[in-house]
Design an enzyme around this catalytic site. Structure first.
Site, short mmCIF file in Angstrom:
data_model
loop_
_atom_site.label_atom_id
_atom_site.label_comp_id
_atom_site.label_asym_id
_atom_site.label_seq_id
_atom_site.Cartn_x
_atom_site.Cartn_y
_atom_site.Cartn_z
N HIS A 10 0.86 -1.20 0.00
CA HIS A 10 0.00 0.00 0.00
C HIS A 10 0.89 1.24 0.00
CE1 HIS A 10 -2.87 3.05 1.25
NE2 HIS A 10 -3.82 2.23 0.87
N GLU A 53 0.78 3.90 1.55
CA GLU A 53 1.11 4.44 2.87
C GLU A 53 2.23 3.63 3.53
OE1 GLU A 53 -2.92 4.49 4.34
OE2 GLU A 53 -3.37 6.03 2.85
C1 PEP Z 1 -6.95 3.09 0.28
O1 PEP Z 1 -6.68 3.26 1.44
O2 PEP Z 1 -6.43 2.15 -0.32
C2 PEP Z 1 -7.87 4.02 -0.38
C3 PEP Z 1 -8.11 3.83 -1.65
O3 PEP Z 1 -8.41 5.00 0.38
P1 PEP Z 1 -9.65 5.97 -0.02
O4 PEP Z 1 -10.73 5.09 -0.60
O5 PEP Z 1 -10.07 6.59 1.27
O6 PEP Z 1 -9.15 6.95 -1.03
#
Ligand code: PEP
Length: 248
Positions: free
Chosen positions: A90, A92
């Protein structure tokens, strides 16, 4: 036929009170769509015990099976707690923990070895998009983050433009199609058409009930990885329904 997957990533949100949302999501289960919630690791065992047909996943795993890695969790631990999937790579994790494509590939291999399905995330930053480097970045991340031997029964791939995550900004359907068609072509070049055609490709980044239908109509989009709009059943169930209603 490819599996459709509506996946929710709760990130660092949710305590035991939030399990009632998973309970409420069960009403939206339908045979044509797989539903996955990745709660914080603290909730995996409880969620797995009450989630019925909703699969539960982790948000990250360590590449090693065990050892001196304070605070980390192995894929086998997630599996033992009841997880069936794990998100790897991900954005993050890539930014907060400096995870490279090689790290993501190692975690993905660990997931497979523990019997977990990996949801491997890739996506360009705003700067990369504005420099015209999107497809180069996607090609590099796909090649580097997905280990050899990947198949549809071990791996789902999520395209998540970093600039669309949690921002309310969503690429146009044409831009999503460009990347998803490119991913399918790259996978075909590497794994052959039969294997490549089986991979479910998710779009992620500010998916909501109001834009889900349009996104699911895009070619080579087989589902979504959803952050904020997966926290509440009232927000997530219309997304599941939109996926169920989309053409195969
Ligand atoms: C995610 O965390 O993978 C994501 C897509 O977040 P959001 O839907 O809040 O943009």
């Amino acid at each position: 036929m490819r599996r459709k997957l509506a996946a929710g990533n709760w990130k660092m949100n949710g305590t035991t009170a939030a399990l009632s949302e998973i309970d409420a999501m069960k009403a939206a289960l339908t045979p044509g769509v797989d539903v996955l919630i990745c709660p914080p690791a603290t909730l995996i065992a409880q969620a797995a015990a009450m989630s019925g047909g909703i699969a539960i996943g982790g948000q990250d795993c360590h590449a090693k099976d065990s050892g001196a890695h304070t605070g980390d969790l192995s894929a086998a631990m997630l599996q033992d707690a009841g997880a069936r999937y794990v998100i790897t790579g991900h954005s993050e994790r890539r930014s907060d923990h400096a995870e490279s494509d090689a790290d993501v590939a190692a975690k993905t291999l660990a997931a497979w070895n523990a019997g977990l399905m990996a949801v491997v995330c890739i996506g360009e930053t705003l700067q990369e998009r504005e420099s015209g480097d999107t497809l180069d970045v996607i090609g590099r991340q796909l090649a580097g983050s997905i280990p050899d031997g990947a198949t549809a029964s071990t791996t789902v791939i999520a395209y998540e433009p970093v600039w669309a995550i949690g921002t309310g900004k969503v690429p146009t359907p044409d831009l999503i199609a460009e990347v998803h068609d490119f991913m399918r072509a790259e996978l075909t070049g590497r794994f052959g058409a039969e294997v490549a055609d089986g991979f479910s490709l998710l779009y992620g980044g500010s998916v909501k009930a109001s834009n889900a239908e349009e996104i699911f109509a895009v070619s080579n989009v087989d589902g979504a990885l959803v952050g904020g709009a997966s926290l509440k059943a009232a927000d997530f169930t219309p997304i599941i329904s939109a996926l169920a209603a989309s053409a195969d």
